[in-house]
Write a protein that holds these residues in place. Structure first.
Motif, PDB file in Angstrom:
ATOM      1  N   GLU A   1      -3.394   0.587  10.943  1.00 41.78           N
ATOM      2  CA  GLU A   1      -4.664   0.881  10.284  1.00 41.78           C
ATOM      3  C   GLU A   1      -4.440   2.035   9.320  1.00 41.78           C
ATOM      4  OE1 GLU A   1      -7.754   1.607  13.158  1.00 41.78           O
ATOM      5  OE2 GLU A   1      -8.206  -0.534  13.281  1.00 41.78           O
ATOM      6  N   ILE A   2      -4.915   1.847   8.094  1.00 44.30           N
ATOM      7  CA  ILE A   2      -4.772   2.864   7.060  1.00 44.30           C
ATOM      8  C   ILE A   2      -6.165   3.259   6.592  1.00 44.30           C
ATOM      9  CG2 ILE A   2      -3.805   3.413   4.797  1.00 44.30           C
ATOM     10  CD1 ILE A   2      -1.753   1.109   5.305  1.00 44.30           C
TER      11      ILE A   2
ATOM     12  N   PRO B   1       2.006  10.695   4.707  1.00 37.49           N
ATOM     13  CA  PRO B   1       2.732   9.774   5.599  1.00 37.49           C
ATOM     14  C   PRO B   1       1.899   9.353   6.810  1.00 37.49           C
ATOM     15  CG  PRO B   1       4.070  11.712   5.093  1.00 37.49           C
ATOM     16  CD  PRO B   1       2.699  11.981   4.570  1.00 37.49           C
ATOM     17  N   ILE B   2       2.074   8.102   7.205  1.00 39.92           N
ATOM     18  CA  ILE B   2       1.512   7.564   8.443  1.00 39.92           C
ATOM     19  C   ILE B   2       2.715   7.036   9.210  1.00 39.92           C
ATOM     20  CG2 ILE B   2       0.048   5.797   9.485  1.00 39.92           C
ATOM     21  CD1 ILE B   2      -1.675   5.906   6.914  1.00 39.92           C
ATOM     22  N   ASP B   3       2.924   7.522  10.414  1.00 36.42           N
ATOM     23  CA  ASP B   3       4.126   7.177  11.195  1.00 36.42           C
ATOM     24  C   ASP B   3       5.394   7.414  10.365  1.00 36.42           C
ATOM     25  OD1 ASP B   3       2.456   6.411  13.271  1.00 36.42           O
ATOM     26  OD2 ASP B   3       2.541   4.277  12.760  1.00 36.42           O
ATOM     27  N   ASN B   4       5.464   8.569   9.674  1.00 41.01           N
ATOM     28  CA  ASN B   4       6.613   8.976   8.859  1.00 41.01           C
ATOM     29  C   ASN B   4       6.926   8.002   7.721  1.00 41.01           C
ATOM     30  OD1 ASN B   4       7.162  11.319  10.450  1.00 41.01           O
ATOM     31  ND2 ASN B   4       8.038   9.961  12.000  1.00 41.01           N
ATOM     32  N   GLN B   5       5.911   7.321   7.231  1.00 42.45           N
ATOM     33  CA  GLN B   5       6.113   6.332   6.172  1.00 42.45           C
ATOM     34  C   GLN B   5       4.943   6.407   5.195  1.00 42.45           C
ATOM     35  OE1 GLN B   5       6.975   2.517   7.952  1.00 42.45           O
ATOM     36  NE2 GLN B   5       6.673   1.417   6.035  1.00 42.45           N
TER      37      GLN B   5
ATOM     38  N   VAL C   1       0.843  -1.189   0.000  1.00 44.15           N
ATOM     39  CA  VAL C   1       0.000   0.000   0.000  1.00 44.15           C
ATOM     40  C   VAL C   1       0.880   1.242   0.000  1.00 44.15           C
ATOM     41  CG1 VAL C   1      -1.747   1.300   1.282  1.00 44.15           C
ATOM     42  CG2 VAL C   1      -1.813  -1.195   1.300  1.00 44.15           C
ATOM     43  N   LYS C   2       0.538   2.190  -0.881  1.00 46.96           N
ATOM     44  CA  LYS C   2       1.177   3.512  -0.881  1.00 46.96           C
ATOM     45  C   LYS C   2       0.114   4.509  -0.468  1.00 46.96           C
ATOM     46  CE  LYS C   2       4.430   2.313  -4.490  1.00 46.96           C
ATOM     47  NZ  LYS C   2       4.907   2.557  -5.845  1.00 46.96           N
TER      48      LYS C   2
END
Length: 156
Positions: free
Chosen positions: A141-142, A109-113, A104-105
């Motif tokens: 979780e996204i 950012p989620i948690d700097n990623q 998944v892209k």
């Protein structure tokens, strides 16, 4: 012609036809110039797509496109399966892929990623739950609306 308008028109023509054949429209792509290009239609069904399915869709959809004529110039037309690394775009794609390995892209950012690979654990309440590969079972979780791109990962 605007590429987005063209792709949307092909989807409008293809979806009801594919449904009547027991097939799902996965994706429509158009690549090329204003004078010639390639139209690719990706189809799928439970149990996988056969060569016969591709030939039938090619024949029927080609006739429908000739009548509607959404592409006013020469183009190459291809029908195929989405492959082992098929894109996940719709909510049903995620629900159907629970237990599978995905990449998944995210758009932010989620948690700097922004890129995550792992096993799809769940999809509910507009969130994808992923057990991260590198996190030794750590789950993330996204939100569905933050997914820019997602694909199945090929496993051997």
């Amino acid at each position: 012609m605007d590429r987005t308008v063209l792709v949307d028109r092909v989807k409008e023509i293809a979806e009801p036809m594919l449904r009547s054949l027991g097939l799902e429209l996965v994706e429509v792509e158009y690549a090329g110039s204003a004078r010639s290009g390639t139209l690719r239609v990706f189809i799928d069904k439970q149990g996988g797509v056969t060569l016969d399915d591709c030939e039938k869709v090619s024949r029927y959809l080609s006739q429908a496109l000739d009548v509607d004529d959404p592409i006013p110039h020469h183009y190459t037309f291809e029908v195929s399966s989405p492959g082992l690394d098929r894109p996940l775009k719709k909510r049903d794609d995620f629900s159907r892929s629970i237990g599978k390995k995905i990449k998944v892209k995210t758009s932010a950012p989620i948690d700097n990623q922004k890129v995550f690979t792992g096993r799809l654990a769940d999809f509910k309440e507009e969130k994808v739950t992923l057990y991260l590969e590198e996190g030794k079972g750590k789950a993330i979780e996204i939100p569905f609306d933050q997914i820019a791109q997602a694909r199945l990962e090929v496993e051997f």
